[in-house]
Scaffold this active site. Structure first.
Site, PDB file in Angstrom:
ATOM      1  N   TYR A   1     -34.102  98.711 -29.356  1.00 23.31           N
ATOM      2  CA  TYR A   1     -33.361  99.027 -30.575  1.00 23.31           C
ATOM      3  C   TYR A   1     -33.525 100.477 -31.007  1.00 23.31           C
ATOM      4  CZ  TYR A   1     -32.542  94.028 -31.314  1.00 23.31           C
ATOM      5  OH  TYR A   1     -32.129  92.722 -31.190  1.00 23.31           O
TER       6      TYR A   1
ATOM      7  N   ASN B   1     -35.540  94.322 -24.458  1.00 27.05           N
ATOM      8  CA  ASN B   1     -34.893  94.443 -25.759  1.00 27.05           C
ATOM      9  C   ASN B   1     -35.221  95.821 -26.313  1.00 27.05           C
ATOM     10  OD1 ASN B   1     -34.378  91.772 -25.255  1.00 27.05           O
ATOM     11  ND2 ASN B   1     -35.524  90.963 -26.978  1.00 27.05           N
TER      12      ASN B   1
ATOM     13  N   TRP C   1     -26.920  92.287 -29.723  1.00 28.35           N
ATOM     14  CA  TRP C   1     -27.539  91.400 -30.718  1.00 28.35           C
ATOM     15  C   TRP C   1     -26.902  91.701 -32.064  1.00 28.35           C
ATOM     16  CZ3 TRP C   1     -30.794  87.317 -30.359  1.00 28.35           C
ATOM     17  CH2 TRP C   1     -31.226  86.780 -31.577  1.00 28.35           C
TER      18      TRP C   1
ATOM     19  N   GLN D   1     -32.531  80.589 -34.928  1.00 31.16           N
ATOM     20  CA  GLN D   1     -31.790  81.489 -35.815  1.00 31.16           C
ATOM     21  C   GLN D   1     -30.372  81.025 -36.105  1.00 31.16           C
ATOM     22  OE1 GLN D   1     -33.282  85.163 -33.478  1.00 31.16           O
ATOM     23  NE2 GLN D   1     -32.911  85.940 -35.526  1.00 31.16           N
TER      24      GLN D   1
ATOM     25  N   GLU E   1     -32.773  85.749 -39.918  1.00 20.31           N
ATOM     26  CA  GLU E   1     -33.507  86.867 -39.321  1.00 20.31           C
ATOM     27  C   GLU E   1     -34.995  86.769 -39.650  1.00 20.31           C
ATOM     28  OE1 GLU E   1     -34.160  89.754 -36.836  1.00 20.31           O
ATOM     29  OE2 GLU E   1     -32.203  88.783 -37.054  1.00 20.31           O
ATOM     30  N   TRP E   2     -35.589  85.656 -39.197  1.00 22.53           N
ATOM     31  CA  TRP E   2     -37.026  85.427 -39.282  1.00 22.53           C
ATOM     32  C   TRP E   2     -37.564  85.612 -40.707  1.00 22.53           C
ATOM     33  CZ3 TRP E   2     -37.379  82.617 -35.315  1.00 22.53           C
ATOM     34  CH2 TRP E   2     -36.735  82.948 -34.112  1.00 22.53           C
TER      35      TRP E   2
ATOM     36  N   ASN F   1     -39.011  85.656 -24.400  1.00 25.70           N
ATOM     37  CA  ASN F   1     -38.438  86.737 -25.192  1.00 25.70           C
ATOM     38  C   ASN F   1     -39.514  87.385 -26.058  1.00 25.70           C
ATOM     39  OD1 ASN F   1     -35.802  88.015 -26.396  1.00 25.70           O
ATOM     40  ND2 ASN F   1     -37.068  87.490 -28.151  1.00 25.70           N
TER      41      ASN F   1
END
Length: 453
Positions: A303, A301, A405, A17, A412-413, A162
């Protein structure tokens, strides 16, 4: 509210990234290098060929981290950068880059946290079957051995994988991430089992070849279910919902227990074994012993989440979001409660120290007429979420640190450069960095150890 003197205040990135690719750097192709060239796969045809040019600008980026008072930096190593074919010959230029990065971090008082795999599968190994080939357990172990051999004299903190929920679910089940496949369900369960075996083998190899005592963890993800009220029945409904194994039709990879119970508890969840029985590969006691290597900490992770209550039938029931609920630029819901309940439920179940390995927000950031980047929504978001972290800590959840993050805007992918998650704005045309208001705000939070929240 007290975060304590030893709480780790960090930021996170991943290699594909941000690093970019310099001509003659010796890096081999990874699956994202190939995938981004397929028409229609990435928003606006973007690639990570340059990204944030971190490969050449890491000193500038570390200077920014130091300016912001960052204490820890979680970054991933690109497997194909140090092993162009995934196995065999080592790329010395790749080793040198990460040596330089680590040395520069330490010189600036920032502790490196290495993630071995943030989706950068060497394309040469993908062509050999990738995660569907059980040999990848040994391939990943050899890679981990090389990382330990070259970097463990200075780096003591490691995460193996991850978000396996994403790189298997989005890469091989839904086909929206590299390598862009919609594989048979049976194959995805085989891959998932190999992923967990690879985690165990890497953990073993890191410890065996480390040059000093090290700590090893794991960084999965999932949406968090949180209770509609603090009534015991609603709390129990949320807990059950958080650890349930979803039906195949719902996208089975997106869950906690299938990916974390084997790693921490040494066995797959019974619910999943029943639901998924006809898709499962042969799973042996030796497999489970390898997967369940002792870990020093658990990363998650987180969000956002969804609200749950106990239904009249005694089963968890989803609660609709309120009309006009707050959303990020990616249309993800803003649900700070997820960090309180998520860490609480995880700590109850797994009894391991927790790192929040990713949390943050994409905003519609722009450079204002004054030349600055004002992002009040991100400041409000982070403040609300960190208050929930502090609440969980105050109630006895062993949360060791928080990695925002992301350090800077990046690739972003499949969304390309259309989403901005950074504390630092990146002008992709000039590669100029501008610290956003949220970056300075986070600096003050770190300086005050969270007491100003």
């Amino acid at each position: 509210m007290s975060f304590g003197e030893d709480f780790v205040w960090g930021v996170a990135t991943s290699s594909y990234q941000i690093e970019g690719r310099t001509k003659d750097d010796g890096k081999g192709d990874d699956i994202w290098d190939i995938y981004v060239r397929e028409p229609g796969k990435i928003m606006e045809g973007h690639t990570g060929d340059i990204a944030c040019d971190h490969y050449n600008r890491y000193k500038e980026d570390i200077a920014i981290m130091k300016q912001l008072g960052i204490r820890a930096y979680r970054f991933s190593i690109n497997w194909a950068r140090i092993l162009p074919d995934g196995i065999g010959k080592i790329n010395e230029k790749g080793i040198q880059f990460y040596n330089n990065l680590i040395d520069c971090l330490l010189e600036n008082g920032i502790e490196p946290y290495i993630t071995l795999y943030h989706w950068e599968l060497p394309y040469a190994l993908y062509r050999k079957g990738g995660w569907l080939n059980r040999e990848i357990v040994q391939w990943f172990g050899e890679y981990a051995k090389i990382v330990a051999t070259y970097f463990s004299d200075r780096v003591t903190k490691y995460f193996t994988l991850n978000e396996p929920q994403c790189f298997i679910g989005l890469g091989y089940l839904n086909g929206v991430h590299a390598p862009g496949l919609k594989a048979p369900i049976r194959d995805t369960f085989e891959m998932a089992h190999n992923v967990l075996l690879a985690h165990g083998q890497a953990t073993r190899m890191l410890r065996e070849h480390a040059k000093q005592p090290i700590e090893v963890g794991y960084a999965p993800t999932a949406g968090v279910s949180y209770p509609a009220s603090e009534k015991p029945e609603d709390v129990e409904a949320a807990r059950k919902s958080f650890f349930r194994c979803p039906d195949i039709e719902e996208g089975w990879t997106w869950n906690v227990s299938w990916w974390s119970d084997p790693v921490i508890l040494g066995e797959y969840p019974e619910e999943g074994l029943r639901k998924y029985s006809k898709y499962l590969p042969n799973i042996t006691k030796e497999d489970m012993k390898l997967i369940a290597q002792p870990l020093d900490f658990y990363g998650q992770n987180m969000y956002n989440g969804f609200q749950v209550k106990m239904g009249a039938d005694g089963l968890p029931e989803y609660v609709n979001r309120e009309v006009g609920f707050a959303k990020t630029a990616t249309n993800w819901p803003v649900t700070p409660e997820c960090l309180y309940w998520g860490t609480k439920f995880l700590y109850e179940r797994y009894q391991h120290p927790i790192f929040i390995t990713e949390n943050g927000m994409s905003c519609h950031d722009t450079i204002s007429l004054d030349g600055k980047v004002h992002d009040p929504n991100r400041i409000d978001f982070l403040n609300r979420y960190l208050l929930q972290v502090g609440k969980a800590k105050d109630e006895g959840v062993d949360i060791r640190g928080y990695f925002e993050w992301s350090l800077m805007d990046n690739f972003e992918w499949n969304c390309g450069y259309t989403e901005r998650f950074g504390l630092v704005y990146v002008d992709y045309e000039t590669q100029k960095r501008i610290i956003k208001d949220s970056g300075y705000w986070y600096r003050d939070v770190i300086m005050n150890k969270g007491k100003n929240l």
